[in-house]
Scaffold this motif. Sequence first.
Motif, mmCIF file in Angstrom:
data_model
loop_
_atom_site.group_PDB
_atom_site.id
_atom_site.type_symbol
_atom_site.label_atom_id
_atom_site.label_comp_id
_atom_site.label_asym_id
_atom_site.label_seq_id
_atom_site.Cartn_x
_atom_site.Cartn_y
_atom_site.Cartn_z
ATOM 1 N N GLY A 178 15.416 74.529 17.782
ATOM 2 C CA GLY A 178 16.102 75.974 18.067
ATOM 3 C C GLY A 178 17.126 75.827 18.835
ATOM 4 N N TYR A 179 17.978 74.739 18.656
ATOM 5 C CA TYR A 179 19.126 74.393 19.540
ATOM 6 C C TYR A 179 20.479 74.820 18.812
ATOM 7 N N GLN A 180 21.473 74.881 19.682
ATOM 8 C CA GLN A 180 22.637 75.561 19.000
ATOM 9 C C GLN A 180 23.480 73.967 18.522
ATOM 10 N N ASP A 190 18.258 73.714 30.678
ATOM 11 C CA ASP A 190 17.956 73.697 32.137
ATOM 12 C C ASP A 190 16.718 74.257 32.730
ATOM 13 N N ASP A 191 16.155 75.136 31.888
ATOM 14 C CA ASP A 191 14.706 75.797 32.273
ATOM 15 C C ASP A 191 13.663 74.813 31.887
ATOM 16 N N ILE A 194 26.423 76.537 26.268
ATOM 17 C CA ILE A 194 26.544 76.902 27.672
ATOM 18 C C ILE A 194 26.402 78.438 28.131
ATOM 19 N N PHE A 195 26.269 79.301 27.301
ATOM 20 C CA PHE A 195 26.325 80.572 27.349
ATOM 21 C C PHE A 195 24.628 81.057 26.912
#
Length: 262
Positions: free
Chosen positions: A227-229, A210-211, A200-201
């Motif tokens: 490459g995600y959190q 979202d991009d 979210i940051f």
Amino acid sequence: MKLIFLGSGSAFTVGADNFQSNMIIETQTGKKLLLDCGSDIRFSLHALSLSYLDITDIYISHLHSDHVGGLEYIGFSSKFDPRCEKPIIYCSKDIASLLWNNTLSGGMMSIEGDLANLDTYFQLYKIELNGYFTWEGIEFKLVKVNHVHNSYYLMPSYGLFFEITGQKVFITTDTKLSLETNGEYYQQADLIFHDCETSIFHTPVHPSYDDLITLPSEIKQKMWLYGYQPGKLPNAEKDGFLGFVKRGQIFDFSEALISVKS
């Protein structure tokens, strides 16, 4: 030919369920090319019953620790194990000039009885601007990507574009979404592996989910996200993507129709 994700997480992923997004390309004969060598590498290799003994060739995209932090492990382990030859590092010429002095020398320069340099541990293959390297008959073109700009210059960072069994593949490594400069690779690729922030940051150096969701459907439908959190992930398939890559996932290019194994 297979593409294996040792991990699919971000630079600061924690927990045994995932590791940093380093990958291996493996031939049918078992020859392996490691794509980036982050600080998690000894753990992510071990999780797939591999070790430094399996790593003879390494591509380095840029100098962040989730891409180079494991080179000390590979370098020391290979040098002092008589079963090993020096691993080959492939990287862009501008990265090569910084790799030892800016990244590795602090921990690797001093060995018992001698001062070491990069050649002590690795064979270095420098790739010219807009160039490529060939490994096991595959031509890997370096794609300059817009990852971090410090207001003075763009940090050297390179994705890869290559073709296996008729399939054109684009791996972004780390990049902002920059269709204005690299749109041709998004259009030409049959399969795209793209880094994606899910926190979210949002940071300014990676594309957020979202991009990426704003991309045209013809691009999203050939795109895997990595490459995600840690945490709950969006429904990528519902939003038109191929999905989020999982740790240990294998993409088999041995036939024209790619098979995916978890």
